[in-house]
Scaffold this active site. Structure first.
Site: not given
Ligand code: 2M8
Length: 473
Positions: A188, A423
């Site tokens: 992202d 993460e």
């Molecule tokens: C992260 O994305 C979300 C939005 O979709 C966020 O930051 O709120 C990213 O690392 C994405 O790749 C991942 O799927 C998600 C949930 O782990 O977090």
């Protein structure tokens, strides 16, 4: 380079307060995390930061369930596909109505503006990297004939997922799907988005009021900036303004990108679904056409001879983006490059920017360490991610780059062993270089899932101090 001296890194040897007390990684702890984050129908990516179901996270997580509880693996995927739109779009978030601590919430997405959104399930209105066909075949490889029944149910939905991308996301019918939001890339906050997002008139960003919730649970130093979020939220408004009509969004949005990671996973998933079709005695002709077209298109349009890796194409600007990110190596997973190009990719991966031969770093940083945009601690702007290492491990193995593949696997395992299930992780080994340790959310589900899966590779791990390590998960 800015040092995040105040950031609460999780290095147990650091003098800073640890972010979490999750301690060192063990298989037992991985299984505990997956059990704790399971909430009956799906696994939360992270208990506090990401309480809903996420699209590509569920794919990675399903793999770990296959080792221990196959019903849960299929349940995870079925829960996700229940929210599939009538166009075939597989939403990036399936909302759990009892969870309220995440922004943007279902009210903000307001997907009922589209006649194609499901009426009885709450979801977002964009998608994520389509790796589920890859996971479906992996589940078959692990479960054998037991997988055939669930695969029969899932197969048409997987084909619909791909058909959506070819029919609604490929305006020139090139065989390349485009993404319409950085959240669709999975990476992202990559510096790759700085240029396209930077073209948006700042005056447009001021009109949307919103309240972030991520900073209540994770250090701001490790998350996207306010400016990044202003752009993310604005692009959701663009989708809403078009009532989620994707042709309108692609015609009008400032952000329409062909991404190498997204298309490589689509390409590999086509290849794997062809195999699934053969197992199920289904017609694979459409999948074969998609596969051939996408493989060729990645290799012609997204290859950068100058950079020695694959890059992004910005359809709005009509040009390639001049950035070197980890996504540029993912065509290895799909068998896209020939031997000559694959060797160039290996050279780039082993260059100092991606730390391949540096003994002072964990591999693989998510962005070129020699770029001014590199940040060792901020979400997708440099840290090591275990899902990317898992994908690269398989991509390198596919080309016989076994030594490099083993090194990537060992680094991924070593990061978890040392710092716990985060993460993401700083690539640095030595505090003299900058912050070391894990960041973002602790007890992160795909890190736990893929740690178990990586442990099970190569016949299990040879030397280990941890007697609890049991690759069978
Ligand atoms: C992260 O994305 C979300 C939005 O979709 C966020 O930051 O709120 C990213 O690392 C994405 O790749 C991942 O799927 C998600 C949930 O782990 O977090």
């Amino acid at each position: 380079m800015e040092l995040h001296d105040n950031a609460p890194w999780s290095d147990p040897t650091s003098e800073e307060a640890p972010l979490t007390s999750s301690g060192a990684g063990t298989p037992q702890r991985a299984r505990q995390i997956l059990a704790q984050n399971w909430c009956g129908t799906y696994t939360k990516p992270a208990r506090d930061l990401y309480p809903h179901q996420w699209n590509w996270d569920s794919g990675f997580i399903a793999l770990a369930h296959a080792h221990s509880d196959p019903d849960r693996a299929w349940g995870e995927l079925n829960s996700l596909f229940r929210a599939q739109w009538t166009t075939g779009l597989l939403p990036h978030i399936v909302f759990n109505p009892s969870e309220t601590e995440y922004f943007p919430d279902p009210e903000f997405w307001d997907v009922q503006r589209s006649a194609h959104a499901p009426r009885d399930i709450l979801s977002s209105g964009i998608t994520q990297p389509p790796l589920h066909g890859v996971i479906a075949l992996e589940l078959y490889k692990r479960l054998g004939e037991r997988a055939v029944g669930p695969l029969k149910d899932l197969f048409p939905k997987l084909v619909a997922q791909h058909r959506h991308l070819y029919h609604h996301r490929d305006p020139e019918r090139e065989g390349l799907a485009c993404i319409i939001h950085p959240w669709e890339s999975g990476t992202d906050n990559s510096p790759a988005w700085d240029e396209p997002l930077g073209r948006i008139d700042p005056a447009l960003l001021e009109s949307v009021a919103y309240q972030r919730k991520d900073l209540d649970v994770v250090a701001g130093e490790h998350r996207p900036t306010k400016s990044d979020y202003d752009h993310y939220v604005y692009l959701v408004e663009v989708c809403k303004g078009a009532n989620y009509d994707e042709a309108t969004v692609m015609a009008e949005s400032p952000f329409v990108i062909q991404d190498p990671l997204f298309n490589s996973l689509l390409c590999r998933a086509n290849e794997d679904l062809i195999e699934v079709a053969e197992i199920l005695h289904q017609d694979a002709s459409e999948l074969r056409e998609w596969h051939a077209q996408t493989k060729h298109a990645i290799d012609t349009k997204l290859w950068s001879e100058e950079r020695g890796l694959y890059t992004y194409y910005d359809l709005r600007a009509g040009k390639a983006l001049g950035v070197d990110s980890i996504s540029g190596f993912l065509p290895l997973v799909a068998g896209v490059p020939d031997a000559t190009r694959a060797a160039r990719l290996l050279t780039r991966l082993e260059s100092p920017g991606f730390a391949g031969r540096r003994t002072d770093c964990f591999t693989v940083p998510s962005y070129d360490m020699e770029s001014p945009a590199f940040d060792p601690g901020r979400y997708w702007r440099g840290p090591v991610w275990i899902n990317i290492d898992w994908l690269l491990y398989h991509g390198l193995r596919r080309y016989g780059f076994d030594e490099r593949a083993r090194a990537v696997r060992e680094d991924a395992l070593a990061l978890v062993d040392r710092f716990g299930f985060h993460e993401y992780y700083s690539p640095y080994r030595d505090p003299a270089q900058g912050p070391i340790g894990g960041a973002g959310s602790p007890d992160f589900s795909w890190t736990a899932a893929l740690y178990l899966d990586l442990l099970a590779q190569e016949g299990g791990r040879s030397e280990t101090a941890d007697t609890d390590r049991d690759p069978s998960g």
